[in-house]
Write a protein that holds these residues in place. Sequence first.
Motif, PDB file in Angstrom:
ATOM      1  N   ALA A   1      14.044  13.733   8.897  1.00 12.98           N
ATOM      2  CA  ALA A   1      15.300  13.289   6.996  1.00 12.98           C
ATOM      3  C   ALA A   1      15.489  12.553   6.583  1.00 12.98           C
ATOM      4  CB  ALA A   1      15.673  13.664   7.664  1.00 12.98           C
ATOM      5  N   ASN A   2      14.140  10.733   7.329  1.00 17.04           N
ATOM      6  CA  ASN A   2      14.292   9.611   7.405  1.00 17.04           C
ATOM      7  C   ASN A   2      13.919   8.737   6.227  1.00 17.04           C
ATOM      8  OD1 ASN A   2      11.820   9.849   8.203  1.00 17.04           O
ATOM      9  ND2 ASN A   2      11.500   9.219  10.162  1.00 17.04           N
ATOM     10  N   ALA A   3      13.057   9.623   5.095  1.00 24.72           N
ATOM     11  CA  ALA A   3      12.709   9.262   4.070  1.00 24.72           C
ATOM     12  C   ALA A   3      11.515   8.742   4.042  1.00 24.72           C
ATOM     13  CB  ALA A   3      13.530   7.827   3.474  1.00 24.72           C
ATOM     14  N   GLU A   4      10.774   9.019   4.760  1.00 26.84           N
ATOM     15  CA  GLU A   4       9.666   8.029   5.560  1.00 26.84           C
ATOM     16  C   GLU A   4       8.330   9.414   4.445  1.00 26.84           C
ATOM     17  OE1 GLU A   4       9.119   5.566   6.741  1.00 26.84           O
ATOM     18  OE2 GLU A   4      10.228   4.619   8.047  1.00 26.84           O
ATOM     19  N   GLY A   5       8.962  10.677   4.881  1.00 25.98           N
ATOM     20  CA  GLY A   5       7.309  11.643   3.735  1.00 25.98           C
ATOM     21  C   GLY A   5       6.356  11.970   4.921  1.00 25.98           C
ATOM     22  N   GLY A   6       6.812  11.984   6.754  1.00 29.64           N
ATOM     23  CA  GLY A   6       5.878  12.280   7.391  1.00 29.64           C
ATOM     24  C   GLY A   6       5.481  11.122   8.189  1.00 29.64           C
ATOM     25  N   THR A   7       4.494  11.432   9.570  1.00 28.46           N
ATOM     26  CA  THR A   7       4.354   9.926  10.447  1.00 28.46           C
ATOM     27  C   THR A   7       3.927   9.236   8.848  1.00 28.46           C
ATOM     28  OG1 THR A   7       2.341  11.132  10.630  1.00 28.46           O
ATOM     29  CG2 THR A   7       4.176  11.171  12.624  1.00 28.46           C
ATOM     30  N   GLU A   8       2.458   9.503   8.650  1.00 27.76           N
ATOM     31  CA  GLU A   8       2.486   8.544   7.605  1.00 27.76           C
ATOM     32  C   GLU A   8       2.220   8.260   6.409  1.00 27.76           C
ATOM     33  OE1 GLU A   8      -2.296   9.530   8.294  1.00 27.76           O
ATOM     34  OE2 GLU A   8      -2.066   9.120  10.136  1.00 27.76           O
ATOM     35  N   HIS A   9       3.532   8.839   5.710  1.00 29.27           N
ATOM     36  CA  HIS A   9       3.472   8.553   4.317  1.00 29.27           C
ATOM     37  C   HIS A   9       3.466   9.961   3.169  1.00 29.27           C
ATOM     38  CE1 HIS A   9       6.007   5.416   5.483  1.00 29.27           C
ATOM     39  NE2 HIS A   9       4.916   4.921   5.748  1.00 29.27           N
ATOM     40  N   GLN A  10       2.619  11.218   4.009  1.00 31.32           N
ATOM     41  CA  GLN A  10       1.679  11.969   3.478  1.00 31.32           C
ATOM     42  C   GLN A  10       2.899  12.653   2.341  1.00 31.32           C
ATOM     43  OE1 GLN A  10       2.442  11.499   6.740  1.00 31.32           O
ATOM     44  NE2 GLN A  10       2.245  13.906   7.553  1.00 31.32           N
ATOM     45  N   PHE A  11       3.994  12.478   2.161  1.00 30.89           N
ATOM     46  CA  PHE A  11       4.466  13.184   1.521  1.00 30.89           C
ATOM     47  C   PHE A  11       5.538  12.675   0.630  1.00 30.89           C
ATOM     48  CE2 PHE A  11       5.513  14.978   5.665  1.00 30.89           C
ATOM     49  CZ  PHE A  11       6.784  15.344   5.291  1.00 30.89           C
TER      50      PHE A  11
ATOM     51  N   PRO B   1      -3.315  28.212  12.870  1.00 31.56           N
ATOM     52  CA  PRO B   1      -2.212  28.048  12.338  1.00 31.56           C
ATOM     53  C   PRO B   1      -2.233  26.634  11.531  1.00 31.56           C
ATOM     54  CG  PRO B   1      -1.714  28.855  14.551  1.00 31.56           C
ATOM     55  CD  PRO B   1      -3.159  28.395  14.626  1.00 31.56           C
ATOM     56  N   VAL B   2      -1.555  25.804  10.206  1.00 35.46           N
ATOM     57  CA  VAL B   2      -1.967  24.693   9.618  1.00 35.46           C
ATOM     58  C   VAL B   2      -0.287  24.230   9.838  1.00 35.46           C
ATOM     59  CG1 VAL B   2      -1.658  24.815   6.888  1.00 35.46           C
ATOM     60  CG2 VAL B   2      -2.876  25.790   8.023  1.00 35.46           C
ATOM     61  N   ASP B   3      -0.334  23.226  10.336  1.00 34.54           N
ATOM     62  CA  ASP B   3       0.874  22.189   9.989  1.00 34.54           C
ATOM     63  C   ASP B   3       0.536  21.997   8.718  1.00 34.54           C
ATOM     64  OD1 ASP B   3       2.693  20.805  10.949  1.00 34.54           O
ATOM     65  OD2 ASP B   3       1.318  19.491  12.785  1.00 34.54           O
ATOM     66  N   TRP B   4       1.865  22.384   8.351  1.00 31.00           N
ATOM     67  CA  TRP B   4       1.637  21.962   6.599  1.00 31.00           C
ATOM     68  C   TRP B   4       2.736  20.843   6.401  1.00 31.00           C
ATOM     69  CZ3 TRP B   4       0.011  25.518   3.276  1.00 31.00           C
ATOM     70  CH2 TRP B   4      -0.685  26.741   3.522  1.00 31.00           C
ATOM     71  N   THR B   5       3.209  20.311   7.900  1.00 31.10           N
ATOM     72  CA  THR B   5       3.874  18.712   7.098  1.00 31.10           C
ATOM     73  C   THR B   5       2.761  17.407   7.704  1.00 31.10           C
ATOM     74  OG1 THR B   5       4.647  18.582   9.722  1.00 31.10           O
ATOM     75  CG2 THR B   5       6.670  19.218   8.110  1.00 31.10           C
ATOM     76  N   ALA B   6       1.837  18.092   8.398  1.00 30.19           N
ATOM     77  CA  ALA B   6       0.436  17.168   8.631  1.00 30.19           C
ATOM     78  C   ALA B   6      -0.198  16.580   7.675  1.00 30.19           C
ATOM     79  CB  ALA B   6      -0.038  17.610  10.482  1.00 30.19           C
ATOM     80  N   GLU B   7      -0.249  16.912   6.333  1.00 31.22           N
ATOM     81  CA  GLU B   7      -1.315  16.385   5.960  1.00 31.22           C
ATOM     82  C   GLU B   7      -0.897  16.166   4.157  1.00 31.22           C
ATOM     83  OE1 GLU B   7      -4.698  15.509   6.423  1.00 31.22           O
ATOM     84  OE2 GLU B   7      -4.520  16.443   9.032  1.00 31.22           O
TER      85      GLU B   7
ATOM     86  N   SER C   1       0.715  -1.344  -0.332  1.00 24.91           N
ATOM     87  CA  SER C   1      -0.003   0.134   0.168  1.00 24.91           C
ATOM     88  C   SER C   1       1.000   1.165   0.025  1.00 24.91           C
ATOM     89  CB  SER C   1      -0.859  -0.511   1.001  1.00 24.91           C
ATOM     90  OG  SER C   1      -0.377   0.098   2.571  1.00 24.91           O
ATOM     91  N   ASP C   2       2.502   0.896   0.262  1.00 21.45           N
ATOM     92  CA  ASP C   2       2.791   2.611   0.775  1.00 21.45           C
ATOM     93  C   ASP C   2       2.749   2.706  -0.568  1.00 21.45           C
ATOM     94  OD1 ASP C   2       2.687   2.630   3.302  1.00 21.45           O
ATOM     95  OD2 ASP C   2       4.720   1.421   3.975  1.00 21.45           O
ATOM     96  N   PHE C   3       3.366   1.543  -1.754  1.00 26.84           N
ATOM     97  CA  PHE C   3       3.597   2.019  -3.038  1.00 26.84           C
ATOM     98  C   PHE C   3       3.143   2.567  -3.591  1.00 26.84           C
ATOM     99  CE2 PHE C   3       3.171   0.395  -7.528  1.00 26.84           C
ATOM    100  CZ  PHE C   3       4.431   1.480  -7.824  1.00 26.84           C
ATOM    101  N   TYR C   4       1.598   2.114  -3.364  1.00 30.15           N
ATOM    102  CA  TYR C   4       0.383   3.192  -4.414  1.00 30.15           C
ATOM    103  C   TYR C   4       0.256   4.516  -3.567  1.00 30.15           C
ATOM    104  CZ  TYR C   4      -1.170  -1.045  -6.571  1.00 30.15           C
ATOM    105  OH  TYR C   4      -0.455  -2.114  -6.818  1.00 30.15           O
ATOM    106  N   THR C   5       0.254   4.884  -2.099  1.00 28.63           N
ATOM    107  CA  THR C   5       0.323   5.886  -1.344  1.00 28.63           C
ATOM    108  C   THR C   5       1.721   6.845  -2.133  1.00 28.63           C
ATOM    109  OG1 THR C   5      -0.449   5.426   0.813  1.00 28.63           O
ATOM    110  CG2 THR C   5       0.942   7.160   0.510  1.00 28.63           C
ATOM    111  N   ALA C   6       2.780   6.320  -2.063  1.00 27.35           N
ATOM    112  CA  ALA C   6       4.551   7.000  -2.935  1.00 27.35           C
ATOM    113  C   ALA C   6       3.811   7.534  -4.117  1.00 27.35           C
ATOM    114  CB  ALA C   6       5.963   6.414  -2.753  1.00 27.35           C
ATOM    115  N   THR C   7       3.257   6.670  -4.855  1.00 26.25           N
ATOM    116  CA  THR C   7       3.095   7.343  -7.085  1.00 26.25           C
ATOM    117  C   THR C   7       1.647   7.805  -6.317  1.00 26.25           C
ATOM    118  OG1 THR C   7       3.014   4.570  -7.263  1.00 26.25           O
ATOM    119  CG2 THR C   7       2.206   5.644  -8.907  1.00 26.25           C
ATOM    120  N   PHE C   8       0.689   8.297  -5.772  1.00 26.69           N
ATOM    121  CA  PHE C   8       0.060   9.212  -5.742  1.00 26.69           C
ATOM    122  C   PHE C   8       0.134  10.713  -5.286  1.00 26.69           C
ATOM    123  CE2 PHE C   8      -2.776  12.127  -2.757  1.00 26.69           C
ATOM    124  CZ  PHE C   8      -3.748  11.900  -3.689  1.00 26.69           C
ATOM    125  N   ASN C   9       1.748  10.683  -4.240  1.00 31.02           N
ATOM    126  CA  ASN C   9       2.444  11.565  -3.736  1.00 31.02           C
ATOM    127  C   ASN C   9       3.560  12.203  -4.529  1.00 31.02           C
ATOM    128  OD1 ASN C   9       0.954  11.312  -1.689  1.00 31.02           O
ATOM    129  ND2 ASN C   9       2.944   9.781  -0.339  1.00 31.02           N
TER     130      ASN C   9
END
Length: 315
Positions: A255-265, A162-168, A78-86
């Motif tokens: 900077a751990n290549a996870e792209g956020g806590t839920e791989h959002q980016f 305030p908007v948490d720009w890295t959260a969504e 599922s992470d592959f499809y999330t990364a593709t969408f991002n």
Amino acid sequence: MAVDITGAGHALATPKPKRRRGLFAPYSFVAPFFVVFGVFGLYPLIYTFWVSLHDWDRLSGNGGFAGLDNFRDLFADSDFYTATFNTFSIFLLSTVPQLILALGVAWLLDRRLRARTTWRALVLVPQYVSVVAVALVFSQLFGRDFGVVNWVLEHLGLISDPVDWTAESWSSHLAISFMVMWRWTGYNALIYLAAMQAVPRELYESAMVDGASRFLTFRRITLPAIRPTLLFTVVISTIGGLQLFAEPLLFDSQANAEGGTEHQFQTLTLMLYKYGFINNDAGYASAISWVLFLVIALVAALNFSLTRRLSGSDR
């Protein structure tokens, strides 16, 4: 009177070796390119595909043959499809506005302005700045608590909290896209400017005599004339946009290549880096790189075809 037929035949036959050497001369000039491409392009591509067919540990270099198991696991991840969408989301949000802005900036710089050389040099300033510095500055600008962007939006009444720009996903994609646009718009603008300056000025003068507006001359003269340049920038921006790595990596404070806590980016290149250089799973990372290669080739070909059709050059 006797004629020396043997001597004449010998004289006519002498240029043949020179002609043969001349036939191979063009190939000798282009041979270095194919040698370099074979060593640094074709061989790594083939070798990567070979590694993707194995359970290959990057540190030990050991691994057994796995066939297409890495590809099956990838398409079930599922992470592959999330990364593709991002990847596609950030690519579209950054590339489309970037090329449109670059076209507008080039059109303005093509006019008779004071200190034109200075303005043209200033648009290249983002290229002189390290991508690490750009990412750090934009991370501060889009900070949740003390970011300038949130401060401006609050004072304009556009947001209440305030908007948490890295959260969504939407906010992180938008922030990274602004980073990419700031860095590459000026570069593409100068490419467009060089193409615009090659358009014969007689065409513009004739259009002005006929009473055509600047917008009409831009649409009917400039755009058709710089069509090859437009195709070039579309293809190059597609390749670069789908390989986005440094900006999303440095946008995350970890900077751990996870792209956020839920791989959002997390993009496909970040996912490749994670499995290849953090998890040391070279086989799985090679499968990701081959899928990414095929995706880039397909999207670049579609963009090239679509741009040609829209510009009316498809025969």
